[in-house]
Design a protein around this motif. Structure first.
Motif, PDB file in Angstrom:
ATOM      1  N   GLU A 140       0.845  -1.181   0.000  1.00  0.00           N
ATOM      2  CA  GLU A 140       0.000   0.000   0.000  1.00  0.00           C
ATOM      3  C   GLU A 140       0.889   1.243   0.000  1.00  0.00           C
ATOM      4  O   GLU A 140       1.682   1.442   0.912  1.00  0.00           O
ATOM      5  N   SER A 165       1.016   5.418  -0.305  1.00  0.00           N
ATOM      6  CA  SER A 165       0.210   6.628  -0.165  1.00  0.00           C
ATOM      7  C   SER A 165       0.276   7.453  -1.439  1.00  0.00           C
ATOM      8  O   SER A 165       1.181   7.307  -2.273  1.00  0.00           O
ATOM      9  N   GLN A 212      -1.614   4.925   7.780  1.00  0.00           N
ATOM     10  CA  GLN A 212      -0.679   4.681   6.687  1.00  0.00           C
ATOM     11  C   GLN A 212       0.660   4.143   7.171  1.00  0.00           C
ATOM     12  O   GLN A 212       1.616   4.078   6.396  1.00  0.00           O
TER      13      GLN A 212
END
Length: 351
Positions: free
Chosen positions: A156, A158, A199
């Motif tokens: 993942e 950002s 995050q």
């Protein structure tokens, strides 16, 4: 024969009297300077060594400047000096009621100095790194090429870090061949290292150390915008940077390695990937002419870490080419700490 003995006895007696006279003068001089004995009372021979050191220092200074100077003389008797004890503190830079009483105490109040040193020493083990010691210039002989590690399945990233990677991939310095690379960029997102953030990426340490060309971070560049967590916000990244260069926002001067690390601004995810139109920047126009020299818009932080800096920004705001807009609306209880400038600042911020 008797005359010679008398002359000899008279000479010896005169010499002894002269030595006694000199000894008396030395005792009187030392008694007139009692403050020197407070330096090393258990070593009375210190004063003799000190005199030899003064003569030695004078000799070498005279050899350096080639100007003869008189030997330092003993200062006259004087009472010992005591620095005045004052409880007055330096005046703060902020005006009036802007000085937050609790802001100095909030700095790392939940982390002991030993714990902060342990975190710093564990993460920044190579704090003496410089370009000439922790960077392999041999990799750059064929040109400046930047390699980005391929992402792993399920990574993942950002939006902000994706913009950084995209700008590198679209540049002429990007290469897909690690053997030609001069600089290496991580695919794992290291921008937000706040453990309370959504995050925050787990297992970054093991992932970095498993890279085939990691080599303790040599010739690597790591990006970071946020580190640590509330309320201490220490620079705990959760992994060791090693010999890698660190491009970091709000870097601590204690951990920042001059001529090696890079200080970058703290920008939001709304920051555009590219700015200006095509051909806006020409070879003879660097930096480009712009209306504003400095612009900042953000929260003011009435209390806590960063409040003193944010509260002082209005001093350089001129409303023309330097625009600094801050709002007091931060947190649920911001009105409890509201000051005389909040209404005006909030109005200017909302425009």
């Amino acid at each position: 024969m008797q005359a010679k003995k008398r002359y000899l006895l008279v000479s010896v007696g005169a010499g002894l009297l002269f030595l006694v006279y000199l000894w008396g003068l030395q005792i009187r001089d030392f008694q007139q300077q009692p403050y020197q004995y407070h330096l090393f009372p258990q070593y009375p021979q210190y004063h003799q060594y000190h005199q030899y050191y003064q003569e030695y220092q004078y000799y070498h200074q005279s050899q350096d400047v080639y100007q003869p100077q008189p030997l330092p003389q003993r200062s006259p008797s004087r009472p010992p000096r005591h620095w005045p004890e004052s409880t007055e503190l330096l005046e703060p830079y902020l005006e009036g009621g802007e000085q937050e009483e609790d802001s100095p105490q909030l700095h790392h109040q939940h982390t002991s100095p030993r714990e902060r040193r342990a975190i710093r020493d564990n993460i920044y083990k190579n704090r003496r790194c410089r370009m000439e010691t922790c960077f392999d210039f041999a990799r750059c002989q064929s040109g400046f090429r930047v390699y980005i590690y391929p992402p792993q399945r399920g990574d993942e990233v950002s939006e902000t870090y994706q913009k950084i990677l995209s700008s590198i991939k679209e540049s002429r310095f990007y290469t897909t061949d690690p053997s030609r690379a001069c600089l290496f960029i991580l695919a794992v997102d290291t921008l937000d290292r706040d453990q309370l953030s959504a995050q925050y990426i787990q297992n970054v340490r093991s992932r970095i150390q498993s890279l085939p060309t990691w080599s303790d971070g040599r010739n690597h560049l790591i990006f970071n915008l946020y580190s640590g967590t509330w309320p201490d916000y220490t620079e705990d990244l959760g992994f060791e940077v090693g010999q890698a260069m660190l491009a970091k926002a709000s870097a601590d001067v204690v951990n920042f390695r001059p001529n090696f690390d890079i200080s970058i601004p703290l920008f939001s995810k709304e920051h555009p990937l590219k700015g200006g139109g095509i051909g806006y920047l020409t070879l003879n126009d660097a930096p480009p002419s712009r209306k504003y020299l400095l612009v900042f818009k953000g929260k003011r932080y009435l209390t806590g870490i960063g409040s003193e800096t944010r509260n002082a920004l209005y001093h350089i705001h001129n409303g023309e080419d330097i625009i600094l807009l801050t709002t007091c609306k931060h947190g649920k209880d911001w009105e409890k700490h509201k000051d005389s400038r909040c209404d005006r600042d909030n109005e200017e911020y909302s425009k």
